[in-house]
Design a protein around this motif. Structure first.
Motif, PDB file in Angstrom:
ATOM      1  N   GLY A   1     -14.219  -6.968  11.306  1.00 52.31           N
ATOM      2  CA  GLY A   1     -14.146  -8.114  10.279  1.00 52.31           C
ATOM      3  C   GLY A   1     -13.457  -7.642   9.253  1.00 52.31           C
ATOM      4  O   GLY A   1     -13.756  -8.138   8.026  1.00 52.31           O
ATOM      5  N   CYS A   2     -12.177  -6.968   9.527  1.00 49.67           N
ATOM      6  CA  CYS A   2     -11.354  -6.737   8.459  1.00 49.67           C
ATOM      7  C   CYS A   2     -10.060  -6.773   8.693  1.00 49.67           C
ATOM      8  O   CYS A   2      -9.553  -7.497   9.609  1.00 49.67           O
ATOM      9  CB  CYS A   2     -11.490  -5.041   8.212  1.00 49.67           C
ATOM     10  SG  CYS A   2     -10.899  -3.957   9.474  1.00 49.67           S
ATOM     11  N   GLU A   3      -8.922  -6.402   7.704  1.00 49.46           N
ATOM     12  CA  GLU A   3      -7.855  -6.554   7.758  1.00 49.46           C
ATOM     13  C   GLU A   3      -7.069  -5.172   7.908  1.00 49.46           C
ATOM     14  O   GLU A   3      -7.761  -4.190   7.768  1.00 49.46           O
ATOM     15  CB  GLU A   3      -7.150  -7.151   6.368  1.00 49.46           C
ATOM     16  CG  GLU A   3      -7.734  -8.418   6.062  1.00 49.46           C
ATOM     17  CD  GLU A   3      -7.111  -9.515   7.054  1.00 49.46           C
ATOM     18  OE1 GLU A   3      -6.033  -9.370   7.416  1.00 49.46           O
ATOM     19  OE2 GLU A   3      -7.806 -10.531   7.230  1.00 49.46           O
ATOM     20  N   ILE A   4      -5.891  -5.023   8.423  1.00 48.18           N
ATOM     21  CA  ILE A   4      -5.105  -3.776   8.522  1.00 48.18           C
ATOM     22  C   ILE A   4      -5.040  -3.073   7.330  1.00 48.18           C
ATOM     23  O   ILE A   4      -5.266  -1.829   7.368  1.00 48.18           O
ATOM     24  CB  ILE A   4      -3.858  -4.156   9.158  1.00 48.18           C
ATOM     25  CG1 ILE A   4      -4.011  -4.609  10.696  1.00 48.18           C
ATOM     26  CG2 ILE A   4      -3.039  -2.929   9.323  1.00 48.18           C
ATOM     27  CD1 ILE A   4      -2.515  -4.985  11.299  1.00 48.18           C
ATOM     28  N   ALA A   5      -5.017  -3.720   5.936  1.00 48.52           N
ATOM     29  CA  ALA A   5      -5.031  -2.953   4.934  1.00 48.52           C
ATOM     30  C   ALA A   5      -6.269  -2.336   4.551  1.00 48.52           C
ATOM     31  O   ALA A   5      -6.019  -1.400   3.742  1.00 48.52           O
ATOM     32  CB  ALA A   5      -4.482  -3.989   3.835  1.00 48.52           C
ATOM     33  N   ASP A   6      -7.190  -2.520   5.026  1.00 53.66           N
ATOM     34  CA  ASP A   6      -8.606  -1.961   5.167  1.00 53.66           C
ATOM     35  C   ASP A   6      -8.490  -0.628   5.707  1.00 53.66           C
ATOM     36  O   ASP A   6      -9.245   0.128   5.158  1.00 53.66           O
ATOM     37  CB  ASP A   6      -9.738  -3.007   5.479  1.00 53.66           C
ATOM     38  CG  ASP A   6      -9.874  -4.040   4.673  1.00 53.66           C
ATOM     39  OD1 ASP A   6      -9.674  -4.092   3.440  1.00 53.66           O
ATOM     40  OD2 ASP A   6     -10.279  -5.080   5.437  1.00 53.66           O
ATOM     41  N   LEU A   7      -7.948  -0.568   6.881  1.00 56.41           N
ATOM     42  CA  LEU A   7      -7.846   0.703   7.754  1.00 56.41           C
ATOM     43  C   LEU A   7      -6.774   1.581   7.339  1.00 56.41           C
ATOM     44  O   LEU A   7      -6.951   2.659   7.551  1.00 56.41           O
ATOM     45  CB  LEU A   7      -7.771   0.178   9.163  1.00 56.41           C
ATOM     46  CG  LEU A   7      -8.830  -0.743   9.716  1.00 56.41           C
ATOM     47  CD1 LEU A   7      -8.498  -1.014  11.068  1.00 56.41           C
ATOM     48  CD2 LEU A   7     -10.026   0.440   9.660  1.00 56.41           C
ATOM     49  N   LEU A   8      -5.448   1.038   6.901  1.00 50.74           N
ATOM     50  CA  LEU A   8      -4.336   1.679   6.679  1.00 50.74           C
ATOM     51  C   LEU A   8      -3.968   1.661   5.084  1.00 50.74           C
ATOM     52  O   LEU A   8      -3.736   0.764   4.644  1.00 50.74           O
ATOM     53  CB  LEU A   8      -3.214   1.308   7.520  1.00 50.74           C
ATOM     54  CG  LEU A   8      -3.214   1.574   9.136  1.00 50.74           C
ATOM     55  CD1 LEU A   8      -2.168   1.020   9.590  1.00 50.74           C
ATOM     56  CD2 LEU A   8      -3.297   3.271   9.276  1.00 50.74           C
ATOM     57  N   ILE A   9      -4.243   2.725   4.489  1.00 53.36           N
ATOM     58  CA  ILE A   9      -4.017   2.626   3.071  1.00 53.36           C
ATOM     59  C   ILE A   9      -2.680   3.267   2.885  1.00 53.36           C
ATOM     60  O   ILE A   9      -2.561   4.708   3.022  1.00 53.36           O
ATOM     61  CB  ILE A   9      -5.120   3.454   2.085  1.00 53.36           C
ATOM     62  CG1 ILE A   9      -6.349   2.643   2.310  1.00 53.36           C
ATOM     63  CG2 ILE A   9      -4.786   3.568   0.708  1.00 53.36           C
ATOM     64  CD1 ILE A   9      -7.564   3.383   1.920  1.00 53.36           C
ATOM     65  N   PRO A  10      -1.531   2.879   2.199  1.00 50.22           N
ATOM     66  CA  PRO A  10      -0.258   3.498   2.054  1.00 50.22           C
ATOM     67  C   PRO A  10      -0.421   4.612   0.873  1.00 50.22           C
ATOM     68  O   PRO A  10      -1.126   4.507  -0.030  1.00 50.22           O
ATOM     69  CB  PRO A  10       0.593   2.406   1.328  1.00 50.22           C
ATOM     70  CG  PRO A  10      -0.123   1.118   1.335  1.00 50.22           C
ATOM     71  CD  PRO A  10      -1.618   1.454   1.856  1.00 50.22           C
ATOM     72  N   GLU A  11       0.237   5.798   1.102  1.00 54.24           N
ATOM     73  CA  GLU A  11       0.254   6.775   0.009  1.00 54.24           C
ATOM     74  C   GLU A  11       1.634   7.157  -0.111  1.00 54.24           C
ATOM     75  O   GLU A  11       2.285   8.113   0.213  1.00 54.24           O
ATOM     76  CB  GLU A  11      -0.218   8.135   0.772  1.00 54.24           C
ATOM     77  CG  GLU A  11      -1.841   7.863   0.904  1.00 54.24           C
ATOM     78  CD  GLU A  11      -2.461   9.177   1.760  1.00 54.24           C
ATOM     79  OE1 GLU A  11      -3.545   9.617   1.105  1.00 54.24           O
ATOM     80  OE2 GLU A  11      -1.980   9.410   2.525  1.00 54.24           O
ATOM     81  N   PRO A  12       2.489   6.339  -1.041  1.00 56.10           N
ATOM     82  CA  PRO A  12       3.840   6.371  -1.122  1.00 56.10           C
ATOM     83  C   PRO A  12       3.986   7.688  -1.975  1.00 56.10           C
ATOM     84  O   PRO A  12       5.321   8.297  -1.813  1.00 56.10           O
ATOM     85  CB  PRO A  12       4.203   5.390  -2.192  1.00 56.10           C
ATOM     86  CG  PRO A  12       2.894   4.920  -2.820  1.00 56.10           C
ATOM     87  CD  PRO A  12       1.765   5.107  -1.632  1.00 56.10           C
TER      88      PRO A  12
END
Length: 109
Positions: A60-71
């Motif tokens: 019950g989550c969004e992709i942004a919850d699973l993949l966190i950008p590290e610029p």
């Protein structure tokens, strides 16, 4: 990118990889124990987008919850020379040169 599956699962009350594996199987995504271990404990080598959809539905989550950008981890042109200049005082690890066991020379690089 940082893989954030464990924290996302914990926020949904799933504390064990086997629990998530069963829930994924109920939604049609059967994952081997080895692949589940890789998903749960580290950064996955590869992941199909369809599998990512199922994981998001189950948690019950969004992709942004699973993949966190590290610029900050992305190197930009000119940063390599700056990093080398900053590392002048740092200790440098020795270069490892592979050698064949049979004594023959390696192909040129």
């Amino acid at each position: 990118m940082k893989w954030n599956l464990r924290l996302t699962a914990a926020n949904k009350g799933i504390w064990k990889a086997s629990e998530l594996q069963r829930s994924l199987a109920e939604h049609g995504l059967v994952i081997s124990a080895g692949k589940m271990s890789g998903l749960w404990s580290g950064q996955p080598v590869s992941l199909k987008l369809e599998d990512l959809d199922v994981i998001c539905v189950v948690l019950g989550c969004e992709i942004a919850d699973l993949l966190i950008p590290e610029p900050d981890k992305v190197s930009r042109p000119g940063q390599q020379s700056e990093a080398r200049e900053a590392a002048v005082g740092a200790t440098v690890a020795p270069v490892v040169v592979p050698k064949r066991r049979d004594g023959r020379s390696l192909p040129p690089m």
